[in-house]
Design an enzyme around this catalytic site. Structure first.
Site, PDB file in Angstrom:
ATOM      1  N   ASP A   1       2.466 -69.300  22.661  1.00 14.07           N
ATOM      2  CA  ASP A   1       3.401 -68.293  23.189  1.00 14.07           C
ATOM      3  C   ASP A   1       3.257 -66.988  22.404  1.00 14.07           C
ATOM      4  O   ASP A   1       4.249 -66.338  22.050  1.00 14.07           O
ATOM      5  CB  ASP A   1       4.844 -68.794  23.155  1.00 14.07           C
ATOM      6  CG  ASP A   1       5.793 -67.891  23.947  1.00 14.07           C
ATOM      7  OD1 ASP A   1       5.317 -67.057  24.722  1.00 14.07           O
ATOM      8  OD2 ASP A   1       7.025 -68.029  23.764  1.00 14.07           O
TER       9      ASP A   1
ATOM     10  N   HIS B   1       0.654 -63.824  25.694  1.00 19.12           N
ATOM     11  CA  HIS B   1       1.065 -62.555  26.291  1.00 19.12           C
ATOM     12  C   HIS B   1       0.223 -61.444  25.666  1.00 19.12           C
ATOM     13  O   HIS B   1       0.474 -61.020  24.540  1.00 19.12           O
ATOM     14  CB  HIS B   1       2.545 -62.278  26.030  1.00 19.12           C
ATOM     15  CG  HIS B   1       3.474 -63.312  26.595  1.00 19.12           C
ATOM     16  ND1 HIS B   1       4.102 -63.157  27.813  1.00 19.12           N
ATOM     17  CD2 HIS B   1       3.881 -64.511  26.105  1.00 19.12           C
ATOM     18  CE1 HIS B   1       4.863 -64.219  28.054  1.00 19.12           C
ATOM     19  NE2 HIS B   1       4.751 -65.052  27.033  1.00 19.12           N
TER      20      HIS B   1
ATOM     21  N   HIS C   1       5.221 -57.948  19.075  1.00 20.76           N
ATOM     22  CA  HIS C   1       5.909 -56.671  19.174  1.00 20.76           C
ATOM     23  C   HIS C   1       5.457 -55.805  17.998  1.00 20.76           C
ATOM     24  O   HIS C   1       4.992 -56.323  16.978  1.00 20.76           O
ATOM     25  CB  HIS C   1       7.429 -56.851  19.126  1.00 20.76           C
ATOM     26  CG  HIS C   1       7.973 -57.702  20.220  1.00 20.76           C
ATOM     27  ND1 HIS C   1       8.246 -57.216  21.476  1.00 20.76           N
ATOM     28  CD2 HIS C   1       8.288 -59.023  20.252  1.00 20.76           C
ATOM     29  CE1 HIS C   1       8.711 -58.189  22.239  1.00 20.76           C
ATOM     30  NE2 HIS C   1       8.738 -59.299  21.520  1.00 20.76           N
TER      31      HIS C   1
ATOM     32  N   ARG D   1       0.064 -58.413  26.829  1.00 23.04           N
ATOM     33  CA  ARG D   1       0.894 -57.207  26.918  1.00 23.04           C
ATOM     34  C   ARG D   1       0.280 -56.053  27.718  1.00 23.04           C
ATOM     35  O   ARG D   1       0.842 -54.949  27.708  1.00 23.04           O
ATOM     36  CB  ARG D   1       1.254 -56.687  25.531  1.00 23.04           C
ATOM     37  CG  ARG D   1       1.962 -57.684  24.631  1.00 23.04           C
ATOM     38  CD  ARG D   1       3.298 -58.097  25.179  1.00 23.04           C
ATOM     39  NE  ARG D   1       4.174 -58.666  24.144  1.00 23.04           N
ATOM     40  CZ  ARG D   1       5.318 -59.278  24.403  1.00 23.04           C
ATOM     41  NH1 ARG D   1       5.717 -59.433  25.652  1.00 23.04           N
ATOM     42  NH2 ARG D   1       6.063 -59.751  23.428  1.00 23.04           N
TER      43      ARG D   1
ATOM     44  N   HIS E   1      -0.923 -70.291  26.546  1.00 23.17           N
ATOM     45  CA  HIS E   1       0.324 -69.518  26.697  1.00 23.17           C
ATOM     46  C   HIS E   1       0.255 -68.288  25.797  1.00 23.17           C
ATOM     47  O   HIS E   1       0.659 -68.321  24.637  1.00 23.17           O
ATOM     48  CB  HIS E   1       1.511 -70.398  26.321  1.00 23.17           C
ATOM     49  CG  HIS E   1       2.836 -69.830  26.707  1.00 23.17           C
ATOM     50  ND1 HIS E   1       3.954 -70.615  26.870  1.00 23.17           N
ATOM     51  CD2 HIS E   1       3.252 -68.555  26.955  1.00 23.17           C
ATOM     52  CE1 HIS E   1       4.989 -69.866  27.196  1.00 23.17           C
ATOM     53  NE2 HIS E   1       4.586 -68.609  27.242  1.00 23.17           N
TER      54      HIS E   1
ATOM     55  N   GLU F   1       3.250 -69.160  37.692  1.00 18.50           N
ATOM     56  CA  GLU F   1       4.365 -69.319  36.761  1.00 18.50           C
ATOM     57  C   GLU F   1       5.698 -69.228  37.508  1.00 18.50           C
ATOM     58  O   GLU F   1       5.936 -68.271  38.241  1.00 18.50           O
ATOM     59  CB  GLU F   1       4.301 -68.250  35.673  1.00 18.50           C
ATOM     60  CG  GLU F   1       3.036 -68.286  34.831  1.00 18.50           C
ATOM     61  CD  GLU F   1       2.922 -69.538  33.981  1.00 18.50           C
ATOM     62  OE1 GLU F   1       3.946 -69.938  33.389  1.00 18.50           O
ATOM     63  OE2 GLU F   1       1.824 -70.117  33.910  1.00 18.50           O
TER      64      GLU F   1
END
Length: 445
Positions: free
Chosen positions: A301, A62, A305, A64, A60, A145
């Site tokens: 996860d 990201h 940022h 980006r 899991h 997903e």
């Protein structure tokens, strides 16, 4: 003649330990031999007293890219993974644009080419109209997903009927459906106020309701599902009672095992994510589920940022961008639980390597150090320890919520298909050699 032999280590598998010398040929594990068996090899490494773990599989993540590369990109995210012992990661589809069409999938493949420091499996998002589903399946993603709350309307499967329809469409394609559980009817679209109001807007009941609906729909559709991150006592209790109804697995994250809502008052925006951190009692129930083996997969996860985004002023706590980095600290954070006695090293391998590899059907190559598998190898010295620090993080986020945590064991080397990509605290100065993986590693007819 082998390409490489690692001598003096103890191999850790999902079910125990094996003292053996590990031999590599052609990027794969070629043999496990009794210690000091005479063999010819082009290179020999002494790993006396160290544990050899299969590379971790973070299910899991990201990365980006495309569209959000000021937060992370293929190079920075996979460099961080390599430095943390994650040799395979599964990339979520919620970029800009979302990975939901053949064009967006092939664009992501093209962007990743030649820029991956570890292997990556791509996951696709299921739209409500499901029109692209069969064409996407032919491209061999590792999962589809399915979102049940907190997403744009085009991706929202928020009722029992829409979720059941989605899973019935997925069933004949023989691919894992990953469900992010929630109950849109219980969630407030706009949240005013601070931490307490944000937590109240995403109650455990919404998670538990989402888990129940997902399992019931999977049972009816006879579709394999995986439930994304859970972190509430009610969600765990629901899963425990209903899991035998369907072919289902569940994950949680290190941050949900380590933090509670009380930590918001010290760490604030750095640990703001969804689902929110729960009560100490919820966290303790989650840890008990970890100890007993109810949790199938621990994933991160990883959702970074920029520091500017995380530290900016916002009118409400809910408005802070949700997510935190984690792929580089998966191994270290799980070694914490080895140190506390909550789990042992085989359990770490099981939840962070073997189970995700098998569940997402890349287990023919990943998830174990056995003959025929990729020689993705972690060398962990149990006589040293690791201090997790902001300054060591390679993610563009530039921080870790685990800063200052000291854990037993130190990752001293990482091999990807038999080639060293990390050694003694630094990445090897080699070109990125990671590849895009697909479930089964063959095309779907």
């Amino acid at each position: 003649m082998f390409d490489l032999v690692l001598r003096g280590g103890t191999i850790v598998g999902a079910n125990g330990f094996l003292r053996a010398d590990l031999c590599v040929s052609g990027g794969r594990v070629a043999a496990l031999l009794s210690p000091q068996t005479p063999v010819g090899a082009k290179a020999e490494w002494r790993v006396d007293g160290c544990y050899l773990l299969p590379g971790l599989v973070d299910a899991h993540v990201h990365l980006r890219e495309p569209g959000l590369t000021h937060k992370e990109d293929f190079e920075s995210g996979t460099r961080a993974a390599a430095a943390g012992g994650v040799t395979t990661l599964l990339d979520m589809p919620t970029d800009e644009p979302w990975t939901d069409t053949v064009d967006s999938y092939t664009e992501k493949q093209s962007l990743a080419k030649g820029r991956l420091y570890v292997d990556v499996g791509l996951q696709v998002a299921l739209r409500r109209d499901t029109d692209q589903l069969h064409a996407l399946r032919s491209l061999n993603p590792v999962s589809v997903e399915v979102f049940t709350a907190d997403v744009p309307a085009a991706y929202l499967h928020d009722t029992q009927s829409s979720l059941l329809h989605a899973l019935k469409r997925i069933k004949p394609l023989d691919i894992l459906a990953c469900v992010s559980p929630g109950d849109q009817s219980l969630l407030e679209s706009v949240v005013q106020g601070g931490v307490d109001e944000f937590a109240a807007s995403r109650p455990p009941l919404a998670e538990a309701s989402g888990i129940a609906k997902a399992i019931l729909s999977a049972a009816e559709a006879m579709t394999r599902i995986h439930i994304r991150q859970t972190n509430s006592a009610l969600g765990i209790a629901t899963y425990r009672r209903m899991r035998d109804l369907a072919d289902v697995s569940i994950e949680t994250t290190p941050q949900c095992l380590l933090f509670s809502a009380q930590d918001y008052y010290q760490l604030g925006a750095d640990i703001k994510a969804s689902p929110p951190m729960r009560s100490v009692e919820d966290r303790d129930v989650l840890r008990e589920a970890l100890r007993e083996g109810l949790i199938d997969i621990v994933a991160t996860d990883h959702a970074p940022h920029s520091r500017e985004e995380k530290t900016a002023e916002y009118g409400t706590f809910a408005a802070i961008p949700g997510g935190m980095p984690g792929v580089q600290t998966l191994l270290a954070s799980m070694l914490h639980f080895v140190g506390t006695g909550d789990i042992d090293l085989p359990a770490l391998v099981r939840m962070c390597s073997t189970n995700p590899a098998q569940r997402f059907r890349i287990g023919d190559r990943k998830g174990a150090l056995s003959p025929g598998k990729d020689a993705d190898i972690l060398v962990v010295n149990p006589n040293l320890d690791t201090c997790i620090r902001h300054g060591d993080q390679l993610s563009k986020a530039g921080y870790t919520p685990f800063d200052g945590m000291r854990v037993p064991g130190k990752l001293t080397a990482v091999f990807l298909r038999g080639q060293p990509i990390y050694e003694d605290g630094r990445l090897a100065s080699v070109a990125p050699t990671g590849t895009i993986l697909g479930a089964f590693d063959h095309e779907f007819a």
